[in-house]
Write a protein that holds these residues in place. Sequence first.
Motif, PDB file in Angstrom:
ATOM      1  N   THR A 167       0.830  -1.205   0.000  1.00 13.02           N
ATOM      2  CA  THR A 167       0.000   0.000   0.000  1.00 13.02           C
ATOM      3  C   THR A 167       0.863   1.251   0.000  1.00 13.02           C
ATOM      4  OG1 THR A 167      -1.737  -1.198   1.188  1.00 13.02           O
ATOM      5  CG2 THR A 167      -1.846   1.203   1.223  1.00 13.02           C
ATOM      6  N   THR A 168       1.924   1.263   0.780  1.00 12.80           N
ATOM      7  CA  THR A 168       2.834   2.409   0.813  1.00 12.80           C
ATOM      8  C   THR A 168       3.477   2.610  -0.551  1.00 12.80           C
ATOM      9  OG1 THR A 168       3.264   2.002   3.148  1.00 12.80           O
ATOM     10  CG2 THR A 168       4.845   3.380   1.976  1.00 12.80           C
ATOM     11  N   PHE A 169       3.876   1.523  -1.188  1.00 17.94           N
ATOM     12  CA  PHE A 169       4.466   1.611  -2.522  1.00 17.94           C
ATOM     13  C   PHE A 169       3.463   2.183  -3.524  1.00 17.94           C
ATOM     14  CE2 PHE A 169       5.401  -0.384  -6.669  1.00 17.94           C
ATOM     15  CZ  PHE A 169       6.653   0.170  -6.894  1.00 17.94           C
ATOM     16  N   ILE A 170       2.228   1.750  -3.471  1.00 16.76           N
ATOM     17  CA  ILE A 170       1.200   2.245  -4.400  1.00 16.76           C
ATOM     18  C   ILE A 170       0.927   3.725  -4.156  1.00 16.76           C
ATOM     19  CG2 ILE A 170      -1.259   2.058  -4.980  1.00 16.76           C
ATOM     20  CD1 ILE A 170      -0.914  -0.985  -4.662  1.00 16.76           C
ATOM     21  N   VAL A 171       0.853   4.139  -2.893  1.00 16.97           N
ATOM     22  CA  VAL A 171       0.644   5.555  -2.596  1.00 16.97           C
ATOM     23  C   VAL A 171       1.831   6.376  -3.104  1.00 16.97           C
ATOM     24  CG1 VAL A 171       0.442   7.243  -0.719  1.00 16.97           C
ATOM     25  CG2 VAL A 171      -0.923   5.155  -0.658  1.00 16.97           C
ATOM     26  N   ALA A 172       3.040   5.846  -2.972  1.00 10.54           N
ATOM     27  CA  ALA A 172       4.222   6.548  -3.487  1.00 10.54           C
ATOM     28  C   ALA A 172       4.174   6.649  -5.011  1.00 10.54           C
ATOM     29  CB  ALA A 172       5.493   5.836  -3.040  1.00 10.54           C
ATOM     30  N   LEU A 173       3.684   5.592  -5.681  1.00  7.95           N
ATOM     31  CA  LEU A 173       3.522   5.657  -7.137  1.00  7.95           C
ATOM     32  C   LEU A 173       2.516   6.726  -7.530  1.00  7.95           C
ATOM     33  CD1 LEU A 173       3.545   1.948  -8.387  1.00  7.95           C
ATOM     34  CD2 LEU A 173       5.220   3.730  -8.846  1.00  7.95           C
ATOM     35  N   PHE A 174       1.415   6.791  -6.809  1.00  3.93           N
ATOM     36  CA  PHE A 174       0.427   7.833  -7.084  1.00  3.93           C
ATOM     37  C   PHE A 174       1.030   9.216  -6.872  1.00  3.93           C
ATOM     38  CE2 PHE A 174      -2.895   4.612  -6.952  1.00  3.93           C
ATOM     39  CZ  PHE A 174      -3.799   5.100  -7.893  1.00  3.93           C
ATOM     40  N   PHE A 218      -8.986   2.037   7.860  1.00  3.16           N
ATOM     41  CA  PHE A 218      -8.410   1.635   9.145  1.00  3.16           C
ATOM     42  C   PHE A 218      -9.257   2.168  10.295  1.00  3.16           C
ATOM     43  CE2 PHE A 218      -5.697   2.346  12.837  1.00  3.16           C
ATOM     44  CZ  PHE A 218      -5.190   1.072  13.029  1.00  3.16           C
ATOM     45  N   THR A 219      -9.701   3.415  10.191  1.00  3.00           N
ATOM     46  CA  THR A 219     -10.529   4.015  11.236  1.00  3.00           C
ATOM     47  C   THR A 219     -11.851   3.278  11.394  1.00  3.00           C
ATOM     48  OG1 THR A 219      -9.508   6.160  10.792  1.00  3.00           O
ATOM     49  CG2 THR A 219     -11.576   6.177  12.024  1.00  3.00           C
ATOM     50  N   VAL A 220     -12.491   2.955  10.265  1.00  3.27           N
ATOM     51  CA  VAL A 220     -13.756   2.210  10.316  1.00  3.27           C
ATOM     52  C   VAL A 220     -13.526   0.824  10.932  1.00  3.27           C
ATOM     53  CG1 VAL A 220     -15.533   1.117   8.885  1.00  3.27           C
ATOM     54  CG2 VAL A 220     -14.838   3.465   8.428  1.00  3.27           C
ATOM     55  N   ALA A 221     -12.446   0.155  10.547  1.00  5.87           N
ATOM     56  CA  ALA A 221     -12.134  -1.159  11.116  1.00  5.87           C
ATOM     57  C   ALA A 221     -11.874  -1.049  12.614  1.00  5.87           C
ATOM     58  CB  ALA A 221     -10.923  -1.767  10.409  1.00  5.87           C
ATOM     59  N   LEU A 272      -2.808  11.802  -1.532  1.00  4.98           N
ATOM     60  CA  LEU A 272      -3.629  12.107  -0.354  1.00  4.98           C
ATOM     61  C   LEU A 272      -4.990  11.423  -0.428  1.00  4.98           C
ATOM     62  CD1 LEU A 272      -2.818  15.884   0.241  1.00  4.98           C
ATOM     63  CD2 LEU A 272      -2.200  13.933   1.678  1.00  4.98           C
ATOM     64  N   ILE A 273      -5.560  11.341  -1.614  1.00  2.00           N
ATOM     65  CA  ILE A 273      -6.854  10.669  -1.772  1.00  2.00           C
ATOM     66  C   ILE A 273      -6.722   9.186  -1.454  1.00  2.00           C
ATOM     67  CG2 ILE A 273      -8.589   9.955  -3.468  1.00  2.00           C
ATOM     68  CD1 ILE A 273      -8.182  12.728  -4.791  1.00  2.00           C
ATOM     69  N   VAL A 274      -5.728   8.531  -2.045  1.00  2.00           N
ATOM     70  CA  VAL A 274      -5.548   7.095  -1.818  1.00  2.00           C
ATOM     71  C   VAL A 274      -5.139   6.834  -0.368  1.00  2.00           C
ATOM     72  CG1 VAL A 274      -4.201   5.064  -2.472  1.00  2.00           C
ATOM     73  CG2 VAL A 274      -4.997   6.646  -4.226  1.00  2.00           C
ATOM     74  N   GLY A 275      -4.198   7.597   0.156  1.00  2.00           N
ATOM     75  CA  GLY A 275      -3.788   7.443   1.554  1.00  2.00           C
ATOM     76  C   GLY A 275      -4.924   7.736   2.517  1.00  2.00           C
ATOM     77  N   GLY A 276      -5.733   8.730   2.189  1.00  2.00           N
ATOM     78  CA  GLY A 276      -6.900   9.043   3.022  1.00  2.00           C
ATOM     79  C   GLY A 276      -7.928   7.935   3.013  1.00  2.00           C
ATOM     80  N   ALA A 277      -8.109   7.279   1.861  1.00  2.00           N
ATOM     81  CA  ALA A 277      -9.049   6.155   1.785  1.00  2.00           C
ATOM     82  C   ALA A 277      -8.574   4.998   2.660  1.00  2.00           C
ATOM     83  CB  ALA A 277      -9.205   5.705   0.331  1.00  2.00           C
TER      84      ALA A 277
END
Length: 102
Positions: free
Chosen positions: A43-50, A70-73, A60-65
């Motif tokens: 996930t960190t790698f994908i956010v860095a790619l974005f 995580f918050t909902v869980a 920020l959109i992907v990281g925020g999602a």
Amino acid sequence: MEEQDGPGRELNAYERVLAEDRRVVREMLHVSIGGAHAGLAITTFIVALFAADGGAGWALIVGGAVAFWFTVALIAVVGGGRRGRAAITRAYLLTFGWASWL
């Protein structure tokens, strides 16, 4: 002789098949902390790619999602009765544990 109820009774063929199916599904859906760490890394790698390709806005959109999930869980786990570190660990597994299935 009357039938015995409870954990000491012998299962019939149908109940044995159901128990085996449930065991297989539990093993298939099992997640581990190592798999969750891999999920976090992916996930960190994908956010860095974005961030590199689409700019900070998309990152920020992907990281925020992911943070929202995580918050909902965490809210769901705390609502289920877990507290403290156990709640955080379970929410972490729910958020990133999907990598155990790769």
